[in-house]
Design an enzyme around this catalytic site. Structure first.
Site, PDB file in Angstrom:
ATOM      1  N   HIS A 164       0.830  -1.222   0.000  1.00 16.14           N
ATOM      2  CA  HIS A 164       0.000   0.000   0.000  1.00 16.14           C
ATOM      3  C   HIS A 164       0.858   1.264   0.000  1.00 16.14           C
ATOM      4  O   HIS A 164       0.426   2.302   0.493  1.00 16.14           O
ATOM      5  CB  HIS A 164      -0.949   0.039   1.210  1.00 16.14           C
ATOM      6  CG  HIS A 164      -1.722  -1.225   1.401  1.00 16.14           C
ATOM      7  ND1 HIS A 164      -2.979  -1.438   0.878  1.00 16.14           N
ATOM      8  CD2 HIS A 164      -1.384  -2.381   2.044  1.00 16.14           C
ATOM      9  CE1 HIS A 164      -3.397  -2.651   1.207  1.00 16.14           C
ATOM     10  NE2 HIS A 164      -2.449  -3.246   1.909  1.00 16.14           N
ATOM     11  N   LYS A 290      15.922  21.893 -10.331  1.00 15.40           N
ATOM     12  CA  LYS A 290      15.311  20.614 -10.695  1.00 15.40           C
ATOM     13  C   LYS A 290      16.280  19.653 -11.383  1.00 15.40           C
ATOM     14  O   LYS A 290      17.111  20.043 -12.179  1.00 15.40           O
ATOM     15  CB  LYS A 290      14.116  20.841 -11.635  1.00 15.40           C
ATOM     16  CG  LYS A 290      12.914  21.511 -11.008  1.00 15.40           C
ATOM     17  CD  LYS A 290      12.255  20.664  -9.931  1.00 15.40           C
ATOM     18  CE  LYS A 290      11.536  19.465 -10.493  1.00 15.40           C
ATOM     19  NZ  LYS A 290      10.370  19.855 -11.294  1.00 15.40           N
TER      20      LYS A 290
END
Ligand code: ARG
Length: 464
Positions: A164, A290
């Protein structure tokens, strides 16, 4: 290979018609802009056919030799990128025959004896799929080799395994990497199956029912390293081999996509488990900080079109009666597109894996804490406490730790004993990521011993 505007080529089937095709129809009908890619296979198939025609006395030995020599010249042009075509050629088969006629003259008109474009196009596609399956297989093997090397080099690194996307239990990084290795190994099997399905020559089926000429389909098949056709109608109708390749590419694409998703997570600041080499990342045009995992995002993104290509061909085929229908011309672009999606990903993956750096400390930290809770429950169960009761007791302990704001590694002895008396002697060493993985006993587990076995088996597989 390029388009020319020479309009001198006449349709192969012109005899029946008074007027030439409308230009808009010609554009719709033509496959040459994309099937020119099959040219090397088309010529090789024709060489085998021309040799057979000579051996069988259907054309003279001299004519056969002239055809073969001419075709070899055309192949040379194709390989040199000098082969040119026009829309009036309609398709690659016509273009090759037109060029052959320009090279060797009238004898070229005998080449198509005992053959139809229906078995010819099917053969070309079989040859393309066989070659593509081999190429992709090589790429998958290279990725497997890189996974094995990186797994071997990072034997001691632990990270959380997730369910999960919640931290579940510590596992070895090498175990995780090898999980992808075994998925790729199954991809090899699928690619081999596609290759085998492609390795049957349809040549000799002619239009659909065979031919009155004394041809030898077994000879042409042998020349091309293939099995001969069994049923001429099936031979021109079958595209299962192409579906097999598209299916193999789709599953491989899903594997690459799942790996891509993991690396997108791992390289995020939130996970911080790994850093890609600059050579395999790109920047942002506006945000100077980035460093983006584009290649892994594309691995995730391309899975969609691979599955789409498989669907496209399945849907094209589902309504077709046996025998050739022009719908089958639609088989080529999904196949080319799938190959063009998979091959560049596999070209990048091995070095991208080898050059990435892992933050073992950060991974280890994430693998501790409550990810160790199952160790306590398993310890109790091994001492005769029913597993459900053990699970419950440790669940309560986890809640208690949350109240006390301590991790499981730090939980005081009296709290352990209070959770369950049998935990009084719990060996603290088990409450570490390393202790937890070492404590696994089942075959195929993440324990270092079991992973060593996997590494050996993976090495044997690649060497053998
Ligand atoms: N361009 C055609 C294709 O790609 C070749 C076969 C044409 N056969 C025919 N009977 N019209 O399928």
């Amino acid at each position: 290979m390029g388009e020319t505007d020479d309009k001198s080529a006449a349709p192969l089937w012109g005899g029946r018609f008074e007027a030439s095709p409308d230009e808009a129809f010609e554009r719709l009908n033509a496959s040459i802009p994309f099937d020119v890619r099959l040219a090397p296979h088309d010529v090789r198939g024709s060489i085998a056919h021309a040799k057979m025609l000579g051996r069988q006395g259907i054309v003279s030995e001299q004519e056969s030799d002239e055809l073969v020599r001419g075709l070899e010249a055309v192949l040379g042009e194709v390989e040199a990128g000098e082969f040119s075509w026009t829309l009036a050629d309609e398709d690659v088969h016509t273009a090759v025959e037109r060029r052959l006629r320009e090279v060797v003259g009238g004898v070229a008109l005998k080449l198509h004896t005992g053959r139809s474009r229906n078995d010819q196009v099917a053969l070309d596609l079989h040859l393309f799929v066989r070659e593509a399956a081999d190429g992709i297989r090589g790429g998958v093997l290279a990725a497997m080799r890189a996974l094995l090397e990186v797994a071997e080099a990072n034997r001691d690194v632990v990270l959380p395994g997730y369910t999960h996307l919640q931290r579940a239990q510590p596992i070895l990084l090498s175990h995780h990497l090898l999980a992808h290795f075994w998925a790729f190994e199954r991809d090899l099997r699928r690619l081999e199956a596609a290759r085998e399905a492609a390795n049957r020559s349809p040549l000799g089926a002619a239009a659909l029912g065979g031919t009155p000429h004394p041809i030898d389909p077994a000879f042409t098949a042998r020349e091309l390293g293939m099995q001969p056709p069994v049923n001429s109608l099936d031979a021109v109708s079958d595209r299962d081999f192409a579906l097999d390749l598209l299916y193999a590419c789709s599953v491989l694409g899903v594997h690459l996509s799942r790996m891509g998703e993991e690396w997108v997570l791992w390289t995020s600041a939130e996970f911080g488990f790994a850093v890609l080499d600059d050579a395999y990342s790109s920047g942002s045009s506006i945000m100077p900080q980035k460093k983006n995992p584009d290649a892994y995002e594309l691995m995730r993104g391309k899975a969609g079109r691979l599955i789409g290509n498989l669907n496209a061909l399945l849907i094209t085929l589902k309504g077709l009666p046996l025998g050739y229908s022009k719908d089958l011309q639609e088989d080529k672009e999904p196949i080319f597109d799938a190959v063009d999606a998979v091959v560049p990903m596999l070209a990048v993956l091995p070095e991208m894996l080898r050059t990435a750096r892992f933050d073992g400390e950060r991974m280890r930290r994430a693998a501790g804490g409550f990810a160790l809770a199952t160790e306590l429950a398993d310890y109790l169960a091994a001492r005769g406490v029913p597993f459900r009761d053990a699970h419950h007791a440790v669940g309560r302990l986890v809640r208690r730790c949350e109240e006390l704001s301590v991790s499981l590694e730090e939980v005081p002895d009296d709290e352990l004993a209070a959770a369950h008396p049998a935990l009084a002697e719990f060996p603290r060493g088990l409450l570490t990521p390393e202790g937890s993985v070492s404590n696994k006993k089942s075959g195929g587990s993440t324990s270092p011993g079991s992973v060593e076995e996997q590494l050996r088996e993976a090495g044997r597989l690649l060497d053998g």
